[in-house]
Design a protein around this motif. Structure first.
Motif, PDB file in Angstrom:
ATOM      1  N   GLY A 275     -54.392 -11.941  -0.993  1.00 15.86           N
ATOM      2  CA  GLY A 275     -55.220 -13.110  -1.281  1.00 15.86           C
ATOM      3  C   GLY A 275     -55.017 -14.211  -0.253  1.00 15.86           C
ATOM      4  O   GLY A 275     -54.814 -13.961   0.935  1.00 15.86           O
ATOM      5  N   ILE A 276     -55.031 -15.445  -0.730  1.00 13.74           N
ATOM      6  CA  ILE A 276     -54.906 -16.622   0.137  1.00 13.74           C
ATOM      7  C   ILE A 276     -53.466 -17.108   0.119  1.00 13.74           C
ATOM      8  O   ILE A 276     -52.936 -17.490  -0.928  1.00 13.74           O
ATOM      9  N   PHE A 277     -52.834 -17.079   1.270  1.00 14.90           N
ATOM     10  CA  PHE A 277     -51.453 -17.562   1.394  1.00 14.90           C
ATOM     11  C   PHE A 277     -51.251 -17.952   2.856  1.00 14.90           C
ATOM     12  O   PHE A 277     -51.034 -17.107   3.713  1.00 14.90           O
ATOM     13  N   ASN A 278     -51.345 -19.262   3.131  1.00 16.15           N
ATOM     14  CA  ASN A 278     -51.269 -19.733   4.509  1.00 16.15           C
ATOM     15  C   ASN A 278     -49.911 -19.419   5.128  1.00 16.15           C
ATOM     16  O   ASN A 278     -48.871 -19.536   4.482  1.00 16.15           O
ATOM     17  N   GLU A 279     -49.935 -19.070   6.409  1.00 14.57           N
ATOM     18  CA  GLU A 279     -48.710 -18.710   7.113  1.00 14.57           C
ATOM     19  C   GLU A 279     -47.698 -19.856   7.103  1.00 14.57           C
ATOM     20  O   GLU A 279     -46.492 -19.630   7.030  1.00 14.57           O
ATOM     21  N   SER A 280     -48.203 -21.092   7.166  1.00 16.77           N
ATOM     22  CA  SER A 280     -47.304 -22.255   7.174  1.00 16.77           C
ATOM     23  C   SER A 280     -46.527 -22.398   5.868  1.00 16.77           C
ATOM     24  O   SER A 280     -45.528 -23.114   5.815  1.00 16.77           O
ATOM     25  N   ALA A 281     -46.981 -21.707   4.817  1.00 16.85           N
ATOM     26  CA  ALA A 281     -46.325 -21.807   3.508  1.00 16.85           C
ATOM     27  C   ALA A 281     -45.396 -20.631   3.226  1.00 16.85           C
ATOM     28  O   ALA A 281     -44.802 -20.565   2.151  1.00 16.85           O
ATOM     29  N   TYR A 282     -45.269 -19.694   4.182  1.00 11.96           N
ATOM     30  CA  TYR A 282     -44.388 -18.551   3.946  1.00 11.96           C
ATOM     31  C   TYR A 282     -42.964 -19.044   3.678  1.00 11.96           C
ATOM     32  O   TYR A 282     -42.397 -19.783   4.487  1.00 11.96           O
ATOM     33  N   PRO A 283     -42.353 -18.614   2.583  1.00 11.60           N
ATOM     34  CA  PRO A 283     -40.994 -19.084   2.244  1.00 11.60           C
ATOM     35  C   PRO A 283     -39.909 -18.447   3.109  1.00 11.60           C
ATOM     36  O   PRO A 283     -38.791 -18.941   3.169  1.00 11.60           O
ATOM     37  N   THR A 284     -40.213 -17.334   3.756  1.00 18.28           N
ATOM     38  CA  THR A 284     -39.318 -16.702   4.716  1.00 18.28           C
ATOM     39  C   THR A 284     -40.185 -15.992   5.743  1.00 18.28           C
ATOM     40  O   THR A 284     -41.420 -16.047   5.664  1.00 18.28           O
ATOM     41  N   ASN A 285     -39.572 -15.320   6.694  1.00 16.69           N
ATOM     42  CA  ASN A 285     -40.359 -14.693   7.753  1.00 16.69           C
ATOM     43  C   ASN A 285     -41.199 -13.540   7.218  1.00 16.69           C
ATOM     44  O   ASN A 285     -40.751 -12.778   6.351  1.00 16.69           O
ATOM     45  N   GLU A 286     -42.401 -13.393   7.770  1.00 16.84           N
ATOM     46  CA  GLU A 286     -43.241 -12.256   7.390  1.00 16.84           C
ATOM     47  C   GLU A 286     -42.592 -10.951   7.857  1.00 16.84           C
ATOM     48  O   GLU A 286     -42.686  -9.926   7.198  1.00 16.84           O
ATOM     49  N   LYS A 287     -41.934 -11.003   8.999  1.00 15.42           N
ATOM     50  CA  LYS A 287     -41.219  -9.843   9.540  1.00 15.42           C
ATOM     51  C   LYS A 287     -39.749 -10.245   9.714  1.00 15.42           C
ATOM     52  O   LYS A 287     -39.443 -11.167  10.478  1.00 15.42           O
ATOM     53  N   ILE A 288     -38.859  -9.583   8.991  1.00 14.74           N
ATOM     54  CA  ILE A 288     -37.431  -9.889   9.072  1.00 14.74           C
ATOM     55  C   ILE A 288     -36.724  -8.732   9.780  1.00 14.74           C
ATOM     56  O   ILE A 288     -36.844  -7.575   9.365  1.00 14.74           O
ATOM     57  N   ILE A 289     -35.991  -9.050  10.861  1.00 13.08           N
ATOM     58  CA  ILE A 289     -35.227  -8.044  11.604  1.00 13.08           C
ATOM     59  C   ILE A 289     -33.752  -8.211  11.251  1.00 13.08           C
ATOM     60  O   ILE A 289     -33.179  -9.293  11.414  1.00 13.08           O
ATOM     61  N   LEU A 290     -33.156  -7.127  10.765  1.00 16.51           N
ATOM     62  CA  LEU A 290     -31.770  -7.170  10.302  1.00 16.51           C
ATOM     63  C   LEU A 290     -30.964  -6.006  10.881  1.00 16.51           C
ATOM     64  O   LEU A 290     -31.521  -5.053  11.420  1.00 16.51           O
ATOM     65  N   LYS A 291     -29.665  -6.103  10.760  1.00 13.38           N
ATOM     66  CA  LYS A 291     -28.744  -5.023  11.112  1.00 13.38           C
ATOM     67  C   LYS A 291     -27.625  -4.981  10.081  1.00 13.38           C
ATOM     68  O   LYS A 291     -27.372  -5.978   9.394  1.00 13.38           O
ATOM     69  N   LYS A 292     -26.956  -3.853  10.039  1.00 17.35           N
ATOM     70  CA  LYS A 292     -25.743  -3.794   9.234  1.00 17.35           C
ATOM     71  C   LYS A 292     -24.740  -4.778   9.832  1.00 17.35           C
ATOM     72  O   LYS A 292     -24.518  -4.811  11.037  1.00 17.35           O
ATOM     73  N   GLY A 293     -24.153  -5.622   8.981  1.00 21.77           N
ATOM     74  CA  GLY A 293     -23.228  -6.643   9.443  1.00 21.77           C
ATOM     75  C   GLY A 293     -23.866  -8.005   9.630  1.00 21.77           C
ATOM     76  O   GLY A 293     -23.169  -8.994   9.880  1.00 21.77           O
ATOM     77  N   ALA A 294     -25.209  -8.081   9.510  1.00 17.08           N
ATOM     78  CA  ALA A 294     -25.891  -9.369   9.681  1.00 17.08           C
ATOM     79  C   ALA A 294     -25.560 -10.310   8.530  1.00 17.08           C
ATOM     80  O   ALA A 294     -25.540  -9.905   7.364  1.00 17.08           O
ATOM     81  N   GLN A 295     -25.308 -11.577   8.881  1.00 18.75           N
ATOM     82  CA  GLN A 295     -25.052 -12.591   7.852  1.00 18.75           C
ATOM     83  C   GLN A 295     -26.388 -13.141   7.368  1.00 18.75           C
ATOM     84  O   GLN A 295     -27.214 -13.571   8.172  1.00 18.75           O
ATOM     85  N   VAL A 296     -26.594 -13.107   6.067  1.00 15.25           N
ATOM     86  CA  VAL A 296     -27.876 -13.535   5.501  1.00 15.25           C
ATOM     87  C   VAL A 296     -27.640 -14.529   4.368  1.00 15.25           C
ATOM     88  O   VAL A 296     -26.545 -14.601   3.799  1.00 15.25           O
ATOM     89  N   MET A 297     -28.689 -15.257   4.070  1.00 16.51           N
ATOM     90  CA  MET A 297     -28.658 -16.226   2.964  1.00 16.51           C
ATOM     91  C   MET A 297     -29.775 -15.889   1.982  1.00 16.51           C
ATOM     92  O   MET A 297     -30.904 -15.604   2.389  1.00 16.51           O
ATOM     93  N   PHE A 298     -29.458 -15.925   0.710  1.00 15.08           N
ATOM     94  CA  PHE A 298     -30.481 -15.754  -0.319  1.00 15.08           C
ATOM     95  C   PHE A 298     -31.283 -17.050  -0.440  1.00 15.08           C
ATOM     96  O   PHE A 298     -30.725 -18.152  -0.366  1.00 15.08           O
ATOM     97  N   ILE A 299     -32.584 -16.928  -0.617  1.00 17.77           N
ATOM     98  CA  ILE A 299     -33.443 -18.111  -0.710  1.00 17.77           C
ATOM     99  C   ILE A 299     -34.133 -18.217  -2.073  1.00 17.77           C
ATOM    100  O   ILE A 299     -35.069 -18.996  -2.236  1.00 17.77           O
TER     101      ILE A 299
END
Length: 725
Positions: A275-299
Motif C-alpha cells: 500500500g502507501i508507505f513513504n520511504e521517509s517514514a520507514y522505521p528501519t532500513n528497507e534492506k538490512i545487511i548483517l553478518k554473524k557477530g554484528a551488533q544490533v539494536m532492537f527498535i
C-alpha cells in the motif's frame, strides 16, 4: 495511589484536554511520560481527534499522519500574508490556496475535527503552525485560531529543534521572533496553557537526575562536569554497548567499519512494503545487511517481553524466516521474526460523524538496526542500560542533554571524550519562554471555569446549522459537476432545501445569542436555560424531520436500484445521515449532568439496509456505538456488524469496549478472564508505560481494542479507583 494522584501536572493536562477547549502545550524532561499520556488521552477522549507529527517516522510512532500529508501543505516555507514572495522557497496565503488539493472527504473531516494533537512539536517551525491555522480557518469558515479546533502539542523544546535554512530565515524573521512553534501568530492568539510534567520515570538516580536537569537548563556546574568526566574512558570495549554520536556520517562510518571487520559472510533481509508507505517514514532500513557477530539494536518491544526498544545484542545466525540474536545477560538466543508497522490516515465516518483511522499501508521488516553507533537525533525516545557518548564534534543546543538522558543511570554511561563547559549549550529564547509559560497558581480555578465555559459553549453550538449548510453546498457542487437524470428537479430540490437550511442557520445563531445572554448573567437561572433549550430541541427536530429528512427519504426511494448513479446516492445518504445525527445529538443533549430532553424522542430513525442486507433491517438511534450495540444484542456477530455497516472489525470492537464500561456487554464475550486479570495486573505494575508498551510487555498477543476493554472493565468495577486509594 494512582499515577495521577502523585503527578498533579499530568492530571491537570488530562482534565484540560478532555473537559475544556483550552489548547495545551504538554512538555517535560526526557522520560516524564509525555507519550504515555498521549496514548491515555486517545483512549479516553470522546472528541473527534487526529494525531499528526512533523516527520514520517514520528507520525508512524504516534499512530497518525504527517502534518504535510494531513493538511496538503507544500514543503516550502509559509509567509503568513499575501505579499509577493520567492515562489521557489515560499508559499503565501494566496499561493497556498492554489496548491492545496483538499478533497471533499478531507474538508468534511476538518469540519468535524474537535482536537488536533501534534507530537514532536519542538521540530515544528512557527510558519508551519500558521499554515495549519490558515488552512483550518479557511476550510471551517471560522475566524478563531485554528478554526476553533483545540490543540494539544507535545514535546520538549530543549531536545529536537526545528530545521531552518540560512536562505529562508531572513524572510521568516520579518514575521517571527524565533523559529520555534511558540512564535506562531496563531499560537499566541490561542492563550494556550503550558503544562510541564515533572516526575521522571526513566531514571531513579537522584544525582544523575540533578545533573541532567542542570544541563537541560544550561547550568554549567563544575561538580556536574567532573562527575560526568569521571566516566571518561576512550579505550572502553564497545561490545554490547552503543555509541551515540552527533552526525549521521560518523554513525554510518562506525557501523560499516565494524561490520567490515567481521570475517563472516554477510546476508541481506528485505522489507515487504504494501500500500502507501513513504520511504521517509520507514522505521528501519528497507534492506538490512548483517553478518554473524554484528551488533544490533532492537527498535520495537516484543509482545512477550523477549526484547525491548533499545536492547543491544549480537547476531548469531539466520534462517529463512528468523534472525538469531543473543543479548548479554540473557540465557537463550532470541529468534527474531519480522514485524509490521502500519501507516494510517483519517477518514470521516459519514454515518456516525466520527473521525476514524484507516490503514493504508504497511512495512514489514526485522525490528533491528546495526548498533555499534547511532546518532543522538535517532536515539530520541530510546533508553539504554549502557551507552558510550561521543562528544568530539561541536554540539547544537540541547544535543548533550538528549544524548545523556538516553541512559538509565550514571553507572551505565561512558564518555569517549571529555565534556567541557562550552558543550552545555541552550537557546536562551527557549529558557525565556519556559519561564513565562509556567502553570499559573490558580490553575484549578481556571480549570473549573474552563469546564463550565466549554459546557456552555457545547450547549449553545449544538443548535448551530453551519455544518448542515456546508454539506448541502457540497451536495450542490456534486450535482452541478455531474450528469444526472432529472437534474433540473434535483437542483430545484437542493435550492429549496438550502433556503430552509439557511433560515435555520440564522435561527440557530439567534438562539445561541439568547442562551449566551442567559448564561452570562451573574447568577444564571439554569432551569430557564433548560426550559428554553427543551423548546428549541422540539422546534429544530420537528423542522429538520418534517421539512428536510422526510422529503429526502422519499426522494432517496426513487434511486434505490439505479446503479449508474451510485455516487449521487452516496452523497444523498450522507446528507440524510448528517440530518439524523443532528436530530439525535439534540435529543442526547446534557447540561450540568442532566439530560435536557426528558421525554421519549419524538422522531426515531428506521433504516433498511441495502439490497444485500435486507435480511437484517435495523433500527438506528443515530449514535454509532448504539447502532453496534443494538445489532449485537440481536445476535449479529462482530464480523456481521462490520460487514453490514461498512466498518472495520477493529472499529466495531472499539465500540464494544465502550459498552463494557457501561456494563451492557460482558468482557468475557471477547477475552478470557485469565487474560483480563493478567493484563490488568501488568498495567497496575507499570503505570508509566504507554499503550504500545503495554501491548508488547504482556506475555500474550494483545490488540488495542482489548487494552481499551480491560481499562473500561476495570473502571466499571472500580478497580482503577481501588488503585488510586
Amino acid at each position: 495511589m494512582s499515577d495521577n494522584d502523585i503527578n498533579k501536572e499530568r492530571s491537570l493536562a488530562e482534565q484540560f484536554i478532555l473537559y475544556t477547549d483550552r489548547s495545551v502545550f504538554l512538555t517535560g524532561k526526557a522520560g516524564t511520560g509525555k507519550t504515555t499520556l498521549l496514548q491515555e488521552i486517545l483512549t479516553k477522549t470522546k472528541k473527534n481527534t487526529a494525531v499528526v507529527a512533523p516527520t514520517g517516522v514520528a507520525a508512524i510512532n504516534a499512530g497518525g499522519m504527517t502534518i504535510h500529508s494531513m493538511f496538503q501543505l507544500p514543503t516550502k516555507s509559509f509567509v503568513p500574508n499575501s505579499d509577493p514572495v520567492n515562489q521557489e522557497l515560499f508559499a503565501n496565503r494566496t499561493t497556498l490556496v492554489t496548491v492545496q488539493k483538499i478533497r471533499r472527504e478531507r474538508r468534511r473531516l476538518f469540519q468535524e475535527l474537535d482536537l488536533l494533537i501534534i507530537d514532536e512539536i519542538s521540530m515544528v517551525r512557527a510558519d508551519l503552525l500558521d499554515a495549519i491555522d490558515f488552512t483550518l480557518r479557511r476550510i471551517r469558515k471560522k475566524p478563531y485560531p485554528f478554526g476553533g479546533v483545540q490543540l494539544l502539542v507535545i514535546g520538549d523544546l530543549y531536545q529536537l529543534a526545528p530545521v531552518v535554512k540560512d536562505n529562508v530565515w531572513p524572510t521568516l524573521a520579518r514575521h517571527y521572533t524565533t523559529p520555534y512553534f511558540f512564535s506562531s501568530i496563531a499560537w499566541q492568539e490561542t492563550q494556550a496553557l503550558t503544562i510541564e510534567l515533572q516526575k521522571i520515570y526513566r531514571q531513579d538516580d537522584e544525582r544523575f537526575i540533578n545533573i541532567l536537569n542542570n544541563i537541560r537548563n544550561g547550568v554549567r556546574n563544575d561538580e556536574d562536569i567532573q562527575a560526568l568526566n569521571d566516566k571518561f574512558d576512550h579505550k572502553k570495549d564497545a561490545a554490547e554497548i552503543i555509541t551515540l554520536t552527533t552526525h549521521n556520517r560518523k554513525a554510518n562510518a562506525i557501523n560499516q567499519t565494524e561490520l567490515t571487520r567481521l570475517s563472516a559472510k554477510d546476508f541481506t533481509v528485505d522489507a515487504k512494503v504494501k500500500g502507501i508507505f513513504n520511504e521517509s517514514a520507514y522505521p528501519t532500513n528497507e534492506k538490512i545487511i548483517l553478518k554473524k557477530g554484528a551488533q544490533v539494536m532492537f527498535i520495537r518491544n516484543h509482545p512477550e517481553g523477549l526484547y525491548f526498544n533499545g536492547k543491544i545484542g549480537t547476531v548469531q545466525g539466520h534462517t529463512s524466516d528468523s534472525i538469531k540474536v543473543f543479548c548479554k545477560g540473557d540465557h537463550e538466543t532470541i529468534d527474531v521474526e519480522p514485524i509490521e508497522w502500519k501507516n494510517t490516515r483519517y477518514q470521516l465516518n459519514e454515518v456516525s460523524g466520527e473521525i476514524e483511522p484507516e490503514e493504508i499501508g504497511s512495512f514489514e521488516q526485522y525490528p533491528l538496526k546495526l548498533a555499534w553507533a547511532v546518532t543522538v537525533h535517532k536515539s530520541q525516545g530510546l533508553t539504554f542500560d549502557k551507552a558510550i557518548v561521543d562528544l568530539e564534534d561541536t554540539f547544537a543546543p540541547g544535543q548533550l542533554y538528549v544524548a545523556l538522558s538516553r541512559c538509565r543511570s550514571l553507572e551505565g554511561l561512558t564518555l569517549s571524550s571529555m565534556i567541557r563547559a562550552e558543550n552545555i549549550i541552550i537557546d536562551h529564547k527557549i529558557k525565556q519562554y519556559y519561564t513565562t509559560a509556567s502553570i499559573p497558581e490558580n490553575a484549578q480555578s481556571i480549570l473549573a471555569q474552563a469546564k463550565d465555559r466549554y459546557e456552555d459553549k457545547q450547549l449553545r453550538t449544538s443548535f448551530h446549522f453551519d455544518k448542515i449548510v456546508d454539506h448541502i453546498e457540497t451536495w450542490y457542487e456534486f450535482v452541478k459537476d455531474n450528469d444526472l437524470p432529472s437534474k433540473l428537479d434535483i437542483v430545484q430540490r437542493i435550492k429549496s432545501l438550502r433556503t430552509l437550511a439557511t433560515k435555520l442557520q440564522g435561527i440557530g445563531l439567534g438562539f445561541d445569542k439568547q442562551l449566551y445572554g442567559l448564561l452570562a448573567q451573574e447568577e444564571s437561572d439554569l432551569s430557564q436555560v433548560r426550559d428554553r433549550s427543551r423548546k428549541a430541541i422540539d422546534y429544530f427536530t420537528t423542522e429538520v424531520h418534517d421539512k428536510m429528512i422526510l422529503p429526502l427519504e422519499e426522494h432517496r426511494k426513487v434511486f434505490r436500484v439505479k446503479k449508474k448513479i451510485r455516487k449521487y446516492i452516496i452523497e444523498l445518504d450522507n446528507i440524510i445521515n448528517h440530518l439524523w445525527l443532528y436530530v439525535n445529538d439534540l435529543y442526547s443533549l446534557e447540561y450540568r449532568g442532566e439530560k435536557i430532553n426528558d421525554k421519549e424522542p419524538q422522531y426515531k430513525r428506521v433504516v433498511l439496509f441495502d439490497e444485500k442486507a435486507k435480511k437484517a433491517p435495523k433500527r438506528v438511534k443515530g449514535e454509532t456505538q448504539m447502532i453496534t450495540l443494538e445489532m449485537y444484542q440481536n445476535k449479529k456477530t462482530v464480523e456481521d456488524i462490520a460487514k453490514l455497516r461498512g466498518l472495520t472489525v477493529g472499529t466495531i470492537l472499539g465500540h464494544m469496549s465502550k459498552w463494557i464500561k457501561e456494563g451492557k456487554v460482558e468482557i468475557s464475550e471477547f477475552m478470557s478472564q485469565e487474560k483480563v486479570d493478567g493484563v490488568w495486573k501488568y498495567m497496575q505494575g507499570n503505570p508509566d508505560k504507554s499503550s504500545a508498551e503495554i501491548r508488547e510487555g504482556v506475555p500474550y498477543p494483545l490488540e488495542y481494542y482489548e487494552l481499551a476493554m480491560v481499562r473500561n472493565w476495570a473502571h466499571l468495577h472500580g478497580y482503577d479507583k481501588e488503585k488510586s486509594g
